[in-house]
Design a protein around this motif. Sequence first.
Motif, PDB file in Angstrom:
ATOM      1  N   GLU A   1     -21.445  38.180 -28.081  1.00 51.78           N
ATOM      2  CA  GLU A   1     -22.805  37.658 -27.945  1.00 51.78           C
ATOM      3  C   GLU A   1     -22.947  36.830 -26.663  1.00 51.78           C
ATOM      4  O   GLU A   1     -23.927  36.959 -25.925  1.00 51.78           O
ATOM      5  CB  GLU A   1     -23.192  36.825 -29.171  1.00 51.78           C
ATOM      6  N   ALA A   2     -21.956  35.984 -26.396  1.00 50.79           N
ATOM      7  CA  ALA A   2     -21.992  35.164 -25.175  1.00 50.79           C
ATOM      8  C   ALA A   2     -21.999  36.049 -23.929  1.00 50.79           C
ATOM      9  O   ALA A   2     -22.720  35.781 -22.964  1.00 50.79           O
ATOM     10  CB  ALA A   2     -20.811  34.201 -25.153  1.00 50.79           C
ATOM     11  N   LEU A   3     -21.216  37.115 -23.950  1.00 53.24           N
ATOM     12  CA  LEU A   3     -21.192  38.028 -22.808  1.00 53.24           C
ATOM     13  C   LEU A   3     -22.508  38.789 -22.675  1.00 53.24           C
ATOM     14  O   LEU A   3     -22.967  39.047 -21.562  1.00 53.24           O
ATOM     15  CB  LEU A   3     -20.024  39.010 -22.936  1.00 53.24           C
ATOM     16  N   SER A   4     -23.118  39.133 -23.807  1.00 54.49           N
ATOM     17  CA  SER A   4     -24.371  39.890 -23.741  1.00 54.49           C
ATOM     18  C   SER A   4     -25.490  39.063 -23.114  1.00 54.49           C
ATOM     19  O   SER A   4     -26.391  39.619 -22.488  1.00 54.49           O
ATOM     20  CB  SER A   4     -24.772  40.405 -25.119  1.00 54.49           C
ATOM     21  N   THR A   5     -25.446  37.734 -23.265  1.00 59.78           N
ATOM     22  CA  THR A   5     -26.455  36.894 -22.611  1.00 59.78           C
ATOM     23  C   THR A   5     -26.314  36.939 -21.094  1.00 59.78           C
ATOM     24  O   THR A   5     -27.244  36.595 -20.383  1.00 59.78           O
ATOM     25  CB  THR A   5     -26.375  35.428 -23.089  1.00 59.78           C
ATOM     26  N   ARG A   6     -25.157  37.381 -20.622  1.00 64.36           N
ATOM     27  CA  ARG A   6     -24.927  37.564 -19.181  1.00 64.36           C
ATOM     28  C   ARG A   6     -25.197  39.003 -18.749  1.00 64.36           C
ATOM     29  O   ARG A   6     -24.932  39.377 -17.608  1.00 64.36           O
ATOM     30  CB  ARG A   6     -23.486  37.200 -18.836  1.00 64.36           C
ATOM     31  N   GLY A   7     -25.668  39.819 -19.715  1.00 61.08           N
ATOM     32  CA  GLY A   7     -25.958  41.210 -19.395  1.00 61.08           C
ATOM     33  C   GLY A   7     -24.723  42.078 -19.329  1.00 61.08           C
ATOM     34  O   GLY A   7     -24.702  43.092 -18.635  1.00 61.08           O
ATOM     35  N   PHE A   8     -23.686  41.708 -20.082  1.00 61.19           N
ATOM     36  CA  PHE A   8     -22.424  42.441 -20.032  1.00 61.19           C
ATOM     37  C   PHE A   8     -22.036  42.878 -21.440  1.00 61.19           C
ATOM     38  O   PHE A   8     -22.100  42.094 -22.377  1.00 61.19           O
ATOM     39  CB  PHE A   8     -21.319  41.551 -19.456  1.00 61.19           C
TER      40      PHE A   8
END
Length: 142
Positions: free
Chosen positions: A114-121
């Motif tokens: 989830e934390a990575l998805s907020t960075r678009g990854f």
Amino acid sequence: MPETPGDWRAALRERGYRLTPQRELILAAVDELGHATPDEVLAKVQETASTVNASTVYRTLEVLEELGLVRHAHLSDRAPTYHSVRGHEHFHLICRTCEQVISVDSAEAAPFVEALSTRGFVPDLGHLTVFGRCAACEGACT
């Protein structure tokens, strides 16, 4: 993601690959060994079919990975380690002291993902390997 032997046989045929005894032996060896380097797969296969050579194993593992039937991860500084995808999606924890390999369900990494998805990854957790010390080894050092 194929779940049964018939499914992987169909996956091979649908992609234009022939179902060969070598491919069947190699996939069965990966299934049985759990996590194995190409050399370990070769040794297992040669217990049954001594005519299978290393290049056949390497090429077949590449084909099986291309088809989504096996994955590889780097669990050491040696050759990649292959495992079947017919089990659960997981990543690996490796103890640097005792070299234990711990498979962790990908769902346990949800906060990290989830934390990575907020960075678009979007991470590919099947290739993730985290090195450290297991609880037993950490406790032995304190």
